[in-house]
Motif scaffolding. Structure first.
Motif, PDB file in Angstrom:
ATOM      1  N   GLU A  45       0.844  -1.197   0.000  1.00  0.00           N
ATOM      2  CA  GLU A  45       0.000   0.000   0.000  1.00  0.00           C
ATOM      3  C   GLU A  45       0.876   1.243   0.000  1.00  0.00           C
ATOM      4  O   GLU A  45       1.802   1.367   0.784  1.00  0.00           O
ATOM      5  CB  GLU A  45      -0.895  -0.019   1.238  1.00  0.00           C
ATOM      6  N   TRP A  46       0.551   2.196  -0.921  1.00  0.00           N
ATOM      7  CA  TRP A  46       1.355   3.401  -1.041  1.00  0.00           C
ATOM      8  C   TRP A  46       0.496   4.668  -0.972  1.00  0.00           C
ATOM      9  O   TRP A  46       0.903   5.723  -1.437  1.00  0.00           O
ATOM     10  CB  TRP A  46       2.151   3.391  -2.342  1.00  0.00           C
ATOM     11  N   VAL A  60      -4.035   3.165  -3.357  1.00  0.00           N
ATOM     12  CA  VAL A  60      -2.868   3.066  -4.250  1.00  0.00           C
ATOM     13  C   VAL A  60      -2.022   1.866  -3.831  1.00  0.00           C
ATOM     14  O   VAL A  60      -1.531   1.805  -2.693  1.00  0.00           O
ATOM     15  CB  VAL A  60      -2.013   4.348  -4.196  1.00  0.00           C
ATOM     16  N   TYR A  61      -1.820   0.936  -4.760  1.00  0.00           N
ATOM     17  CA  TYR A  61      -1.084  -0.294  -4.456  1.00  0.00           C
ATOM     18  C   TYR A  61      -0.041  -0.561  -5.541  1.00  0.00           C
ATOM     19  O   TYR A  61      -0.350  -0.546  -6.728  1.00  0.00           O
ATOM     20  CB  TYR A  61      -2.036  -1.484  -4.350  1.00  0.00           C
ATOM     21  N   ALA A  67       1.847   4.035  -7.556  1.00  0.00           N
ATOM     22  CA  ALA A  67       2.426   5.051  -6.677  1.00  0.00           C
ATOM     23  C   ALA A  67       3.241   6.068  -7.460  1.00  0.00           C
ATOM     24  O   ALA A  67       3.170   7.278  -7.205  1.00  0.00           O
ATOM     25  CB  ALA A  67       3.304   4.379  -5.621  1.00  0.00           C
ATOM     26  N   ALA A  68       4.035   5.598  -8.412  1.00  0.00           N
ATOM     27  CA  ALA A  68       4.844   6.507  -9.221  1.00  0.00           C
ATOM     28  C   ALA A  68       3.961   7.426 -10.062  1.00  0.00           C
ATOM     29  O   ALA A  68       4.206   8.639 -10.165  1.00  0.00           O
ATOM     30  CB  ALA A  68       5.782   5.704 -10.115  1.00  0.00           C
ATOM     31  N   VAL A 120       5.094   9.686 -13.452  1.00  0.00           N
ATOM     32  CA  VAL A 120       6.018   8.898 -14.272  1.00  0.00           C
ATOM     33  C   VAL A 120       5.774   7.424 -14.003  1.00  0.00           C
ATOM     34  O   VAL A 120       5.131   7.050 -13.012  1.00  0.00           O
ATOM     35  CB  VAL A 120       7.492   9.252 -13.980  1.00  0.00           C
ATOM     36  N   GLY A 121       6.294   6.565 -14.886  1.00  0.00           N
ATOM     37  CA  GLY A 121       6.214   5.137 -14.649  1.00  0.00           C
ATOM     38  C   GLY A 121       7.199   4.708 -13.588  1.00  0.00           C
ATOM     39  O   GLY A 121       8.166   5.425 -13.275  1.00  0.00           O
ATOM     40  N   ALA A 122       6.994   3.529 -13.032  1.00  0.00           N
ATOM     41  CA  ALA A 122       7.877   3.028 -11.986  1.00  0.00           C
ATOM     42  C   ALA A 122       9.306   2.844 -12.484  1.00  0.00           C
ATOM     43  O   ALA A 122      10.250   2.898 -11.693  1.00  0.00           O
ATOM     44  CB  ALA A 122       7.344   1.703 -11.444  1.00  0.00           C
ATOM     45  N   ASP A 123       9.465   2.640 -13.780  1.00  0.00           N
ATOM     46  CA  ASP A 123      10.810   2.463 -14.336  1.00  0.00           C
ATOM     47  C   ASP A 123      11.562   3.775 -14.471  1.00  0.00           C
ATOM     48  O   ASP A 123      12.776   3.782 -14.692  1.00  0.00           O
ATOM     49  CB  ASP A 123      10.727   1.770 -15.695  1.00  0.00           C
ATOM     50  N   LYS A 124      10.864   4.912 -14.330  1.00  0.00           N
ATOM     51  CA  LYS A 124      11.477   6.230 -14.521  1.00  0.00           C
ATOM     52  C   LYS A 124      11.748   6.956 -13.211  1.00  0.00           C
ATOM     53  O   LYS A 124      12.176   8.111 -13.222  1.00  0.00           O
ATOM     54  CB  LYS A 124      10.570   7.101 -15.392  1.00  0.00           C
TER      55      LYS A 124
END
Length: 223
Positions: free
Chosen positions: A148-149, A153-154, A159-160, A166-170
């Motif tokens: 949980e963020w 939001v999970y 969360a990003a 942005v995406g989690a990769d960024k």
């Protein structure tokens, strides 16, 4: 008696092992906490991303914040548990947890959030199972996609997107540190607009994440 024994065997041993084995390859579905929060009207935003599409900065940040010995232990950090117990005895109004990322993952995916001796016992059982059947990279992947963020939001991707667009990769190192900083209280603290405490905490986590990178403390996940 034979029927009872069969039921105990299936539901107490074979069932959990089979489910855990399936989740080694299949993303775990909605969790008990997600259902509870959704019923409470907090919404639901979760977008599964494989580990290779999540910023290494976030992996290092959560290890720094939540479980510095993640790559060294086999599910349980007994030294951290002992420190938490001593802290809680001295400061009962400020409870400190000693759970590892593996334990948190077991609880988040398979169990309910309320504390009890039964849940802690089952948590230990599932922790052993995921350590044996999944391995560290999969544990981290499931953890980052299930935790949980924020309200509704999970997972790292949601969360990003919600906090930084942005995406989690960024995610940058600073953004990753902020997300890791709010994990103890995601319904209270905000990564996008942090208060003084979260700013200080994220600064400490950012520095610790540098140590994680320099000393190879995330080597079991980031190859």
């Amino acid at each position: 008696m034979r029927t009872l024994f069969t039921l105990v065997l299936v539901f107490g041993f074979i069932g959990p092992v089979l489910v855990t084995a399936v989740y080694r390859f299949v993303p775990p579905p909605i969790t008990y906490l997600m259902i509870e929060r959704t019923v409470d009207g907090r919404g639901f935003d979760r977008r599964w991303r494989p580990l290779e599409r999540i910023s290494p900065a976030l992996v290092r940040a959560v290890i720094a914040a939540e479980d510095a010995h993640f790559c060294d232990h086999h599910g349980f950090d007994f030294a951290a548990m002992e420190r938490a117990m001593k802290n809680n005895e001295r400061r009962p109004n400020k409870i400190r947890g000693g759970s590892t990322i593996s334990q948190q993952t077991a609880k988040n995916v398979f169990l309910w959030p309320q504390r009890s001796y039964v849940r802690k016992g089952l948590e230990a059982y599932f922790t052993v199972l995921i350590e044996f059947l999944w391995g560290k990279p999969r544990i981290m992947e499931v953890y980052l996609n299930s935790i949980e963020w924020g309200p509704g939001v999970y997972g790292a991707e949601a969360a990003a997107r919600r906090n930084f667009g942005v995406g989690a990769d960024k995610l940058s190192q600073a953004q990753a540190a902020r997300l890791a900083a709010i994990l103890p209280s995601p319904l209270k603290w905000r990564a996008a607009a942090p208060g003084p405490y979260v700013k200080r905490r994220s600064g400490r986590i950012g520095a610790a994440a540098g140590t994680v990178r320099r000393d190879g403390l995330a080597a079991c996940v980031l190859r």
